[in-house]
Design a protein around this motif. Sequence first.
Motif, short mmCIF file in Angstrom:
data_model
loop_
_atom_site.label_atom_id
_atom_site.label_comp_id
_atom_site.label_asym_id
_atom_site.label_seq_id
_atom_site.Cartn_x
_atom_site.Cartn_y
_atom_site.Cartn_z
N LEU B 290 0.84 -1.20 0.00
CA LEU B 290 0.00 0.00 0.00
C LEU B 290 0.87 1.25 0.00
O LEU B 290 0.61 2.21 -0.73
N ALA B 291 1.92 1.21 0.82
CA ALA B 291 2.83 2.36 0.87
C ALA B 291 3.49 2.54 -0.49
O ALA B 291 3.60 3.66 -1.00
N PRO B 610 -3.80 4.62 -0.07
CA PRO B 610 -2.68 5.16 -0.86
C PRO B 610 -3.07 6.44 -1.60
O PRO B 610 -2.25 7.33 -1.74
N LEU B 611 -4.35 6.53 -2.02
CA LEU B 611 -4.77 7.73 -2.74
C LEU B 611 -4.75 8.95 -1.82
O LEU B 611 -4.34 10.04 -2.22
N ILE B 612 -5.21 8.74 -0.57
CA ILE B 612 -5.20 9.86 0.38
C ILE B 612 -3.77 10.37 0.55
O ILE B 612 -3.49 11.57 0.44
N LEU B 652 -6.26 9.04 -11.10
CA LEU B 652 -7.49 8.48 -10.55
C LEU B 652 -8.12 7.50 -11.53
O LEU B 652 -8.54 6.40 -11.16
N LEU B 653 -8.16 7.90 -12.79
CA LEU B 653 -8.73 7.04 -13.82
C LEU B 653 -8.00 5.71 -13.88
O LEU B 653 -8.62 4.65 -13.79
#
Lengths: 255, 673
Positions: B290-291, B610-612, B652-653
């Motif tokens: 994740l990191a 991960p997005l945050i 994001l896509l």
Amino acid sequence: MALLEVKNVGKIYGKKGTASATEALCQVTFSVERGEFVAIMGDSGSGKTTLLNILGSLDQPTDGSVFLDGRDLSTLAKKQISKFRREELGFVFQDYSLLNNFNNKDNILLPLVLSNTPQKEMQERLMAVVAPLEIQDYLTKYPYEVSGGQAQRIAVARAIVTYPKLLLADEPTGALDSSSSQSLMRIFQTLNQNYRQTILMVTHSVAAAANAHRVLFIKDGRIYNEIYRGEDNNVRFEDRIAKSLTLLNGGSLHD
Amino acid sequence: MTKFKTYFKLARKNMKSMGNIRIPYVVATGLAFSILYIFIALIDNAYIRERAEFLVRLMMAGAVIMGVFVAIFYLYTSRFAFSQRQKEFALYAIYGMEGRDVGLILAVETVLNSLLILALSTGVGFLLGKVLFVLLNRLLQYDDVRLSAFPFSTKALAINAGILVALAVVLIIWNLFSLNLDRPIEQLRQDKSGLKQRKSYGQVILGVLGLGLILTGYQLARSTFNIVTSVFVFVIATILVIIGTYLVTNNILALIFKGLRSMKGLYYKPSNFISFSGMLYKLRSNTNSLASLAVLSTGVILVVAVSCGVYISLEDSLKSNYPQDYKLDLVFDEDQHGQAKEEIKTQVLALEKDLEASPYFKNVHRDSQMICPGSISQDKELVLEVENNLLTGYLFLFHNVDAYNKMFDKDFAIASDELVVGANNDEILKGLDTLKIGDKTYKVKRAELSIPSIYAIDTVKILVAEDDVLQDIARNYLENVQETENQVFKPALVRTLNFDVEDAETVPEGEVEKIVENELRDSGENYSMDVGIRDQHRQNIYELNGGILFVGIFLSIVLILGVFLVIYYKQVAEAIQDQSQVSIMQAVGLENELILKITKKQMRYLFIWPLILTFSHVVAAYPITWKAVSMLVAPQSKTFLRSYVLAGVLLLLVYFIVYELSSGTYYRLVKHE
């Protein structure tokens, strides 16, 4: 009326009438009374597990029907099945089937949480099962941190915390050493005698089966024989079960 | 020898039979190494070196980080595969093999795997690299590139092989030490029991440390540094943030869910009950991926945003340097000696008329600028610091306001005691309301001004009301510095004429020079001139900076591939671990729909994290990348922001598409049992 009634249950795997069809159960009929402790014995492949799966509504019979407390299991809608299984039945498996992501306490509470039981009641029920099973010390541990015998007692606690009508046990002593097996069977007897818990147990073990009131023998998908404990003690009943098994397997009692 | 043959056979059979774990493993690690191959080959590439030499240094730092990633990924996936095989090892033990034997089988397997990975990564890396290279060249219309411009890189192959050998040694030793064949029956029964929940206080310490590192990195990226040190600072900040990202992901997340679990009212609700503890269980095993996802995604956004930002800014940059087709710069010696004369002004006016009269030129605009190094003192006085090296001072560009307005279509109106001031680094102008130049104090109006990018340092632009003010300033300062030898920037008052051409094709060579000489020949002035043509300059700029877009797109594709890999492998790993859990949940009376709903929720939680982090990192990195890009071109903040938004949307896509695609694999594997 009996608690559990099994009428002419048959199960065929594969397409009926084709060469690949396998008959797992055929014309199985028996019943279990309230408060009874019944053991089912048979060889591997005899159909015991299929039968237990059908009783536990994990599988559907191809013929016949199963009634629990007068209710036909086949009429249960798909959505009701999980709830039914959770609230009316308790399961104990050979491999304990505890979830490693919960500690033991939460494993026990799982079915109650799923039924949205209020917290206070959950706590009361938990305390009620903890005492007879002697699991107080392991509640905050995780399943992988306790021994097999302890894990199986946690699994039993989970099975009975909902006060199920019927406790279904699939080879509960299969993975346990003999002393753990004995203590688990003592617990089953206590549950049966003191709490009038109806138990249906599939087992290979003659010693385990000798704790029951009645033993059904199953072979090639058919009920072959049944014997009652009557006034026998465990040792004598065990002896009779062993003899029946020998007969079941085509042996002679006199050689 | 025969014994070794047996090991070999066993190892090969194992590899064939363990398809569901092995295939994703080999494909994933192979692709990871092919990414590394492309990266190294790109650095090694003569074509790139030629076009974007300074990028090569940045890419080397990138390659090292990438190498660490690939190594972590390789070890993680290998150890994951190892942990899935406890049952198999237990069986070996039951068959009577000793630890040494199993170790040898594992070693042979590792060697075979490494060879397979090396072959796969080199093949895929070479072909994919070549295809991308040619495709991008077509796209960017660098027509002169042939297929051979991305030749086979022995260096990349050698480095990959070296890394693989080193990792194989680490892996073999690690596996040997963690091989436990003492209690095979236990292992047969419960293969994944070894993972213990970590202690909370340790997690608090590490988590806080990680947060601290991230915030320090953010602070570093925000603080003012001059252009040369900022590259160094950027690297330091990046390393801090990367380490912090791993620490925070590995610790804080688990703490959050532990906290949630301790809230009884919330916890003992059906879906929370299962998802909270499920999350904790997942977080316990491995969060490094994740990191890594967070770091890779940040990389994608930054690379795309910066390279697009630079590319889009090129035209703006060109326009700020060359407002019209031609630019004639004149430097008169007299001006430089602080004795700016009226005559010079008259001559420039005459020259303006001459150009206007020429059949080749039109739209002549007069402009004057002064460039000098200096700094602003505590009492808001402009201090010329010509001796100072430019790392601590700034560059001051004085510009006539009318010329500026015409050039950039603005309407600044200022009195003769006012200045309009802008800078490419806002820190410089903090609290500046007046500015003393010589014996005169001017009122300061702040504004965002277009600043030419040719000077790769902090630059202050000052608009003055008229040429006379410029001459004043020149008188005040240039006379003081005329004796000083300054190697870097010579202070100069430059008089400029900007004009367009009628038809670029027909202008005779040296026409401008001819007109200037005709006009100034008899004046007795000492002067020098410089004729700049925008079209020529454009070509230069694109040749220099076009490489950035190329490498940027190339890199982002490679990074996106990395994102894809990690997401895919994480899904597969989660699925394999969840299989048994799901079947138990079914047995104890959970509806299938609920299980699916909860696992979906869990996977979303897991992949949102991960997005945050990514978007937090990107926002923090914005100022320093802005500065970095300002070194190369003169970006408009709107353009730059737009390329950031674009890059964010792109990520994001990609992220969601890859997530959705791979979650199909997840559900298939979970339902399988």
